[in-house]
Design an enzyme around this catalytic site. Sequence first.
Site, PDB file in Angstrom:
ATOM      1  CG  HIS A  72      -2.164  -0.810   1.016  1.00 55.13           C
ATOM      2  ND1 HIS A  72      -3.407  -0.418   1.432  1.00 55.13           N
ATOM      3  CD2 HIS A  72      -2.340  -2.011   0.405  1.00 55.13           C
ATOM      4  CE1 HIS A  72      -4.296  -1.340   1.096  1.00 55.13           C
ATOM      5  NE2 HIS A  72      -3.673  -2.323   0.489  1.00 55.13           N
ATOM      6  CE1 TYR A 201      -5.453   4.061   8.477  1.00 60.81           C
ATOM      7  CE2 TYR A 201      -6.090   3.733  10.767  1.00 60.81           C
ATOM      8  CZ  TYR A 201      -5.289   3.411   9.685  1.00 60.81           C
ATOM      9  OH  TYR A 201      -4.340   2.439   9.816  1.00 60.81           O
ATOM     10  N   PRO A 293      -4.965   0.551  18.420  1.00 55.92           N
ATOM     11  CG  PRO A 293      -6.770  -0.785  17.786  1.00 55.92           C
ATOM     12  CD  PRO A 293      -6.173  -0.087  18.960  1.00 55.92           C
ATOM     13  CE  LYS A 297       3.245   2.996  13.085  1.00 55.80           C
ATOM     14  NZ  LYS A 297       4.005   2.563  11.935  1.00 55.80           N
ATOM     15  CE1 TYR A 385      -1.305   3.865   9.230  1.00 56.05           C
ATOM     16  CE2 TYR A 385      -0.299   3.107   7.192  1.00 56.05           C
ATOM     17  CZ  TYR A 385      -1.315   3.043   8.124  1.00 56.05           C
ATOM     18  OH  TYR A 385      -2.334   2.136   7.954  1.00 56.05           O
TER      19      TYR A 385
HETATM   20  P1  RFL Z   1       0.579 -11.686  21.463  1.00 56.27           P
HETATM   21  O1  RFL Z   1       0.268 -11.769  20.016  1.00 56.27           O
HETATM   22  O2  RFL Z   1      -0.511 -11.368  22.400  1.00 56.27           O
HETATM   23  O3  RFL Z   1       1.223 -13.091  21.856  1.00 56.27           O
HETATM   24  C1  RFL Z   1       1.471 -13.459  23.214  1.00 56.27           C
HETATM   25  C2  RFL Z   1       1.422 -14.965  23.309  1.00 56.27           C
HETATM   26  O4  RFL Z   1       1.703 -15.343  24.660  1.00 56.27           O
HETATM   27  C3  RFL Z   1       0.769 -16.347  25.073  1.00 56.27           C
HETATM   28  N1  RFL Z   1       0.645 -16.308  26.534  1.00 56.27           N
HETATM   29  C4  RFL Z   1       1.297 -17.158  27.351  1.00 56.27           C
HETATM   30  N2  RFL Z   1       2.142 -18.158  27.113  1.00 56.27           N
HETATM   31  C5  RFL Z   1       2.628 -18.839  28.179  1.00 56.27           C
HETATM   32  N3  RFL Z   1       2.290 -18.554  29.479  1.00 56.27           N
HETATM   33  C6  RFL Z   1       1.441 -17.561  29.762  1.00 56.27           C
HETATM   34  N4  RFL Z   1       1.106 -17.269  31.026  1.00 56.27           N
HETATM   35  C7  RFL Z   1       0.904 -16.805  28.683  1.00 56.27           C
HETATM   36  N5  RFL Z   1       0.047 -15.755  28.591  1.00 56.27           N
HETATM   37  C8  RFL Z   1      -0.100 -15.470  27.297  1.00 56.27           C
HETATM   38  C9  RFL Z   1      -0.508 -15.974  24.337  1.00 56.27           C
HETATM   39  O5  RFL Z   1      -1.402 -17.095  24.220  1.00 56.27           O
HETATM   40  C10 RFL Z   1       0.029 -15.503  22.992  1.00 56.27           C
HETATM   41  O6  RFL Z   1       0.135 -16.569  22.064  1.00 56.27           O
HETATM   42  O7  RFL Z   1       1.752 -10.636  21.744  1.00 56.27           O
HETATM   43  P2  RFL Z   1       3.029 -10.220  20.864  1.00 56.27           P
HETATM   44  O8  RFL Z   1       3.738 -11.429  20.328  1.00 56.27           O
HETATM   45  O9  RFL Z   1       3.761  -9.238  21.677  1.00 56.27           O
HETATM   46  O10 RFL Z   1       2.387  -9.506  19.561  1.00 56.27           O
HETATM   47  C11 RFL Z   1       1.714  -8.271  19.677  1.00 56.27           C
HETATM   48  C12 RFL Z   1       0.602  -8.171  18.636  1.00 56.27           C
HETATM   49  O11 RFL Z   1      -0.194  -9.332  18.709  1.00 56.27           O
HETATM   50  C13 RFL Z   1      -0.279  -6.927  18.835  1.00 56.27           C
HETATM   51  O12 RFL Z   1       0.485  -5.817  19.221  1.00 56.27           O
HETATM   52  C14 RFL Z   1      -1.052  -6.551  17.555  1.00 56.27           C
HETATM   53  O13 RFL Z   1      -2.007  -7.511  17.234  1.00 56.27           O
HETATM   54  C15 RFL Z   1      -1.757  -5.195  17.733  1.00 56.27           C
HETATM   55  N6  RFL Z   1      -2.588  -4.826  16.578  1.00 56.27           N
HETATM   56  C16 RFL Z   1      -2.023  -4.277  15.438  1.00 56.27           C
HETATM   57  N7  RFL Z   1      -0.676  -4.142  15.326  1.00 56.27           N
HETATM   58  C17 RFL Z   1      -0.104  -3.675  14.155  1.00 56.27           C
HETATM   59  O14 RFL Z   1       1.137  -3.559  14.089  1.00 56.27           O
HETATM   60  N8  RFL Z   1      -0.874  -3.344  13.050  1.00 56.27           N
HETATM   61  C18 RFL Z   1      -2.228  -3.461  13.084  1.00 56.27           C
HETATM   62  O15 RFL Z   1      -2.861  -3.230  12.059  1.00 56.27           O
HETATM   63  C19 RFL Z   1      -2.860  -3.910  14.320  1.00 56.27           C
HETATM   64  N9  RFL Z   1      -4.187  -4.070  14.400  1.00 56.27           N
HETATM   65  C20 RFL Z   1      -3.972  -5.026  16.647  1.00 56.27           C
HETATM   66  C21 RFL Z   1      -4.762  -4.615  15.519  1.00 56.27           C
HETATM   67  C22 RFL Z   1      -4.587  -5.603  17.757  1.00 56.27           C
HETATM   68  C23 RFL Z   1      -5.960  -5.782  17.786  1.00 56.27           C
HETATM   69  N10 RFL Z   1      -6.540  -6.400  18.922  1.00 56.27           N
HETATM   70  C24 RFL Z   1      -7.408  -7.492  18.838  1.00 56.27           C
HETATM   71  C25 RFL Z   1      -6.010  -6.088  20.218  1.00 56.27           C
HETATM   72  C26 RFL Z   1      -6.127  -4.770  15.554  1.00 56.27           C
HETATM   73  C27 RFL Z   1      -6.735  -5.335  16.686  1.00 56.27           C
HETATM   74  C28 RFL Z   1      -8.229  -5.435  16.672  1.00 56.27           C
HETATM   75  C1  PHB Z   2      -6.437  -4.256  10.355  1.00 56.03           C
HETATM   76  O1  PHB Z   2      -6.482  -4.496   9.137  1.00 56.03           O
HETATM   77  O2  PHB Z   2      -6.780  -5.105  11.192  1.00 56.03           O
HETATM   78  C2  PHB Z   2      -5.981  -2.933  10.814  1.00 56.03           C
HETATM   79  C3  PHB Z   2      -5.482  -2.017   9.888  1.00 56.03           C
HETATM   80  C4  PHB Z   2      -5.059  -0.767  10.310  1.00 56.03           C
HETATM   81  C5  PHB Z   2      -5.131  -0.440  11.645  1.00 56.03           C
HETATM   82  C6  PHB Z   2      -5.604  -1.347  12.579  1.00 56.03           C
HETATM   83  C7  PHB Z   2      -6.034  -2.603  12.157  1.00 56.03           C
HETATM   84  O3  PHB Z   2      -4.735   0.810  12.050  1.00 56.03           O
END
Ligand code: RFL
Ligand code: PHB
Length: 389
Positions: A72, A201, A293, A297, A385
């Site tokens: 993108h 957005y 989110p 990031k 970004y």
């Molecule tokens: P995770 O992915 O939460 O993984 C942690 C892992 O640890 C396990 N765990 C344990 N294991 C052993 N013992 C325990 N006591 C434990 N407790 C937990 C869990 O089961 C899991 O498998 O953390 P990590 O690796 O630091 O990764 C971070 C990302 O997952 C997170 O920051 C992103 O998903 C945030 N996020 C976004 N980030 C972006 O860079 N771009 C995006 O577009 C974006 N969109 C989003 C998002 C997060 C969202 N939600 C649901 C919070 C959109 C959404 C809706």
């Molecule tokens: C997504 O596609 O899940 C998404 C994209 C951009 C964002 C957050 C989530 O800022």
Amino acid sequence: MRTRVAIIGSGPAGLLVGSILTRAGIDNVIIERRSRDYVLGRIRAGVLEDATVQLLLSLGAGTRMMREGLPHHGFAIQFNGEALRINIDALTNGRSVMVYGQTEVTRDLMDLRADSGAETVFEAENVTLHDFDRGRPYVTWQKDGFARRIECDFVAGCDGYHGVSRASVPAAAIRTFERAYPFGWLGVLADVPPCDPELIYAAHSRGFALCSMRSARRSRYYIQCAADEDVNHWSDQQFWDELRRRLDAKAAANVVMGPSIEKSVAPLRSFVAEPLRFGKLFLAGDAAHIVPPTGAKGLNLAARDAQQLANAIVEFYLQRSTRGIDTYSQSALERIWKVERFSWAMTTMLHRFEHFSPFEQRMQEAEFRQLQTSEAARRVLAESYVGVE
Ligand code: RFL
Ligand code: PHB
């Protein structure tokens, strides 16, 4: 059992630490509370910075991403129906982001790990960290009714916001900074073509909306909702109706509706823990910090932490230098706070805050006007970004 690095958590942060270490010949074991299928079933991030793309490629985990991911070069901001395109390409000397789901990144890293033969323990119950602040750390857990134990040199706490790693640190040794926003995001995944080839957005008086995607045939949409919203109160039709109300006429007309294949509510939070090192325990990813989110990031921050931490550990073993592990906490935190600021600013500009006074609403509008009229302001936004180093 013994290993050099015990990694807690098999999300993106843990898997990346693991693959960088394995590639350098450093033995490591990942201990994950959930099953592999559960981890792969979570729908989360969608946007990868170019540095994250480069990291995945350098590890040999980028083949499918290069085939299926969508580069993108810009995105749109709508403010009460007025649209502004942020031309990432022109504003950042040709940089771009990649739309490729976190679920797919996780799968590719898990496949790479399985091929390398490195060990992952799934469904580990009651994971407990011991003696990380005094010399010889070890980790215990239960699996299939048996007690397990592994000794290690270092523990990488990559177990997310609700994990055990940060919770194991004595309260007096850690300081946390937090803002919980008074709303959440209701997200829907559906096998319908996206309403626009680029992300939108949208700030609207009814609340924020985001149009994203996973492919040319799969859309990901979000709308701002109450922090304690119950997903069961939202039929698909109600979701589509509300989404379209918050978009400008063109985007609204282009929304293709279809049955949701996933629907969930995510709370919005800003959070940072300081420091990130406690003796032999290091925190990385969501275990250390959360960003709302809106700036896309969280995953990218987790990838930078993982890269920095793993490289520091490699330097320790291969060059006998503690420089990297000694500076990890401070230098990662400097980077983290800049991204916290960006995510907070995007969130504050684009969401509806019930308690905002007319003055604060005018401030939101002025932020948008500044972007409309100043290329310098757009450049700052575009640089953040695609990723600041
Ligand atoms: P995770 O992915 O939460 O993984 C942690 C892992 O640890 C396990 N765990 C344990 N294991 C052993 N013992 C325990 N006591 C434990 N407790 C937990 C869990 O089961 C899991 O498998 O953390 P990590 O690796 O630091 O990764 C971070 C990302 O997952 C997170 O920051 C992103 O998903 C945030 N996020 C976004 N980030 C972006 O860079 N771009 C995006 O577009 C974006 N969109 C989003 C998002 C997060 C969202 N939600 C649901 C919070 C959109 C959404 C809706
Ligand atoms: C997504 O596609 O899940 C998404 C994209 C951009 C964002 C957050 C989530 O800022």
